[in-house]
Structures are given as C-alpha cells and as structure tokens.
Design a protein around this motif. Structure first.
Motif, mmCIF file in Angstrom:
data_model
loop_
_atom_site.group_PDB
_atom_site.id
_atom_site.type_symbol
_atom_site.label_atom_id
_atom_site.label_comp_id
_atom_site.label_asym_id
_atom_site.label_seq_id
_atom_site.Cartn_x
_atom_site.Cartn_y
_atom_site.Cartn_z
ATOM 1 N N LYS A 2 21.121 -4.789 10.070
ATOM 2 C CA LYS A 2 20.699 -3.914 10.691
ATOM 3 C C LYS A 2 19.386 -2.815 10.222
ATOM 4 O O LYS A 2 19.154 -3.039 8.794
ATOM 5 N N LYS A 3 18.680 -2.450 10.819
ATOM 6 C CA LYS A 3 17.524 -1.455 10.248
ATOM 7 C C LYS A 3 17.992 -0.493 9.257
ATOM 8 O O LYS A 3 17.360 -0.019 8.335
ATOM 9 N N SER A 4 19.186 0.245 9.603
ATOM 10 C CA SER A 4 19.482 1.369 8.742
ATOM 11 C C SER A 4 19.962 0.549 7.294
ATOM 12 O O SER A 4 20.145 1.290 6.269
ATOM 13 N N ASP A 5 20.266 -0.863 7.276
ATOM 14 C CA ASP A 5 20.388 -1.446 6.025
ATOM 15 C C ASP A 5 19.085 -0.979 4.844
ATOM 16 O O ASP A 5 19.538 -1.493 3.830
ATOM 17 N N GLU A 218 17.769 -1.687 16.386
ATOM 18 C CA GLU A 218 18.592 -1.653 15.391
ATOM 19 C C GLU A 218 19.103 -2.933 14.779
ATOM 20 O O GLU A 218 19.190 -3.086 13.541
ATOM 21 N N ASN A 219 19.177 -4.033 15.460
ATOM 22 C CA ASN A 219 19.156 -5.198 15.077
ATOM 23 C C ASN A 219 17.681 -5.764 14.576
ATOM 24 O O ASN A 219 17.120 -5.816 15.838
#
Length: 342
Positions: A2-5, A218-219
C-alpha cells in the motif's frame, strides 16, 4: 503493497527552502546495508566511503529555465507556462495556469515580446501543445533571458542564484527538475574523488515534472509511471562493465541515474550504449541488476522515490532512518541533505 506503507511524518520546518553554502557542507546520513549501522556525516566526507576502482555514475542533464510568466495577447490577462517536453522543433507540451485562458488558437506573449506562443492543441491530460516563435534560431537562448527555474511546489522562497538548481557538471539541456542528489558536488570534491582512483561516468536522463506527481493508487502496483528520455553513452557502459568485471562497486548518484542504469540492464540484459524512454517503476521486490550503492536526497512521503530507496535497502529500515533524520534535524527534499547507502 500500500501507498500508506511509505508514509512518514515530516514537520514543515524540515523542508529546506534554500540551498546550503557551500554545496558540500550539507549533511549526509551513511547507511551500511550489511550491518545496518548508520552514521551522521557531512557530504564532504563522501571520499572516505569510496574505494579505488569504484565508479560513480552522474546524471549530466541540465534544467531548463522552463517556467514562463506572460500575458494573453488580446486581453493582457496574466498566465503561467511550464514547458515540459519538446515535441518537434518549436512545439512543446506545456502546463498552463489558469488553463481556461489557454484555449486552442489563443496567443501569449512573454518577456516583452521576446517570446510568443500559440496554443495548437488541448491534450486529454489537460496539458497543451504550444508552438513558440522568437527572434533568432535557438529557443534555449531565449529561455535563458525570459524563463525561471521550475522549482518544486514545496519551495516557496525565491532562488537568488539560478545556478544553485543546477549541478556543477550539468551539460545536456532538457530537464524540468534538477537531479538533486548531484547538487552536493563541487569541482573540488570531484577532483578528490578522481585522485583516490574512483572513476566517474555520466548518463543523461531528462527529469520530467512527473517526478513530483503523487501516487494516487492505494495499491502501488496500480500506479502508472511517467516516461522520461535517457541516454547511456558507450564510454559509460564500458566503464560500468569493466568495474563489475574487477569486482568493484557501481554507485549511482541519484534516483535518476539509478533508473537509467536499471532500465538499460532490464531491457538489454546487460549494460550497453542505449537511447530511449523509460517508465520503470522500482519498488520493494525489485531485483537490482546494476547498482551497488546509491546517493540520494530525502524524498516526499508516499512518493515513488522513497519506494525506490526502500527497494534498494529495506522499507522498515528506510523509514527508521528517515525518522532518525527528522529527529536529528536534517534538511529535506530538493535543497536538503542526503543519504548514502552502500
């Protein structure tokens, strides 16, 4: 993944607004990827981490003064152009602001009439194709007179010395942004590096404005990379192959040099002279085929560039290093400090 990672918290005051003087006085976070040891150093210490027989690969692209401020020819309304890519002769893809003033057939004037442009097409992505006209036979000479450096959006202070957004070895005009890892080098440092027996090679990758484009998916595997033009000359290919043959290290200066080398190695299976376009997207899981070391600045959270660095080392450890840099008051982004991973 994920982008948030790839998010980290960065206080606004850590974003460098002006370049440090002298160039090589910037700080440098050194990471040994085998031992995970990190050290707080300065860029002028880089010579101590290089060995005779290693080679440094630098991107010799030169930033165009591609931001233009002008007026609409018939009304005098103000407009801003950002020149992106030369399509043919004097036809360029540009970003215009405000866009509603740049309809097909509209004409604009820059620099008291030294440079003029007519919109000849509106593209699907909202950008425009503009045909420029000017006195003389070289638009680049005109841009030197009327254009400004296209600094990233997060730099809000005026750049007094335009040369500070160019590397000291910049040669090939064509970038919309600087290869910022190279901004730390001085002629003196390059001389010391050569004196130590370290070889220096050059590639050209013209950095597009897409380098600042955020990852929206997001992915991260769904993200579509922008394309950039590169050239890897035969003498650089020979240097890299000889370095590898002798068991020495190929160290990339910046993510742009890295993307060039890895693109050629991926497309050709080896390093050879090459000229083309690349949209290579490097993120964790990628197997590096060429580089053994990387010098790079600190990048925006959730950007493709921090993903590349995470692929070269380790995502969690890169984020830990970034947190250390924040706590230690390093300067971030284009005019900020740097990181050396070996």
């Amino acid at each position: 993944m994920k982008k948030s990672d790839f998010y980290y918290d960065l206080p606004k005051e850590r974003i460098a607004q002006t370049p440090i003087e002298p160039r090589d006085a910037s700080r440098m976070l050194v990471i040994d990827r085998k031992t995970d040891v990190i050290e707080d150093k300065h860029f002028y210490d880089i010579v101590n981490y290089l060995e005779a027989g290693d080679c440094l690969i630098l991107n010799d692209t030169k930033v165009l003064p591609a931001r233009l401020y002008g007026i609409k020819e018939d009304t005098g309304a103000r407009v801003e152009f950002l020149m992106l890519t030369q399509k043919e002769n004097d036809v360029w893809e540009v970003i215009t602001g405000p866009g509603r003033r740049a309809k097909q057939g509209t004409r604009f004037v820059f620099g008291d009439g030294i440079l003029k442009a007519e919109i000849i097409d509106v593209l699907d992505n909202g950008n425009r194709l503009a045909k420029f006209s000017y006195d003389g036979n070289n638009i680049f000479n005109v841009l030197e007179k009327v254009g400004e450096m296209p600094l990233p959006h997060y730099i809000t202070e005026k750049l007094e010395d335009q040369s500070r957004y160019q590397t000291v070895y910049a040669k090939e005009l064509g970038s919309a942004a600087a290869p910022t890892a190279g901004l730390h080098f001085t002629d003196k440092i390059l001389e010391k590096i050569r004196e130590k027996g370290v070889n220096i090679g050059y590639v050209t990758l013209h950095v597009g404005i897409g380098t600042f484009r955020p990852v929206k998916a997001e992915n991260i595997e769904d993200h579509k990379m922008h394309s950039e033009h590169y050239y890897l000359p035969k003498e650089t290919a020979d240097l890299i192959n000889d370095t590898k043959k002798k068991g020495k290290r190929v160290i990339s200066v910046g993510t742009t040099s890295c993307r060039t080398l890895e693109s050629v190695a991926t497309f050709n299976g080896e390093i050879t002279e090459a000229d083309g376009w690349t949209n290579i997207f490097i993120y964790p899981g990628y197997e590096f085929k060429c580089i053994d070391g990387l010098l790079t600045n600190f990048h925006l959270p959730e950007s493709t560039l921090i993903m590349l660095v995470s692929a070269f080392y380790n995502r969690e450890k890169v984020l830990d290093a970034y947190r250390h840099a924040v706590e230690s008051e390093y300067r971030f982004f284009s005019f900020g400090d740097c990181m050396l991973l070996l």
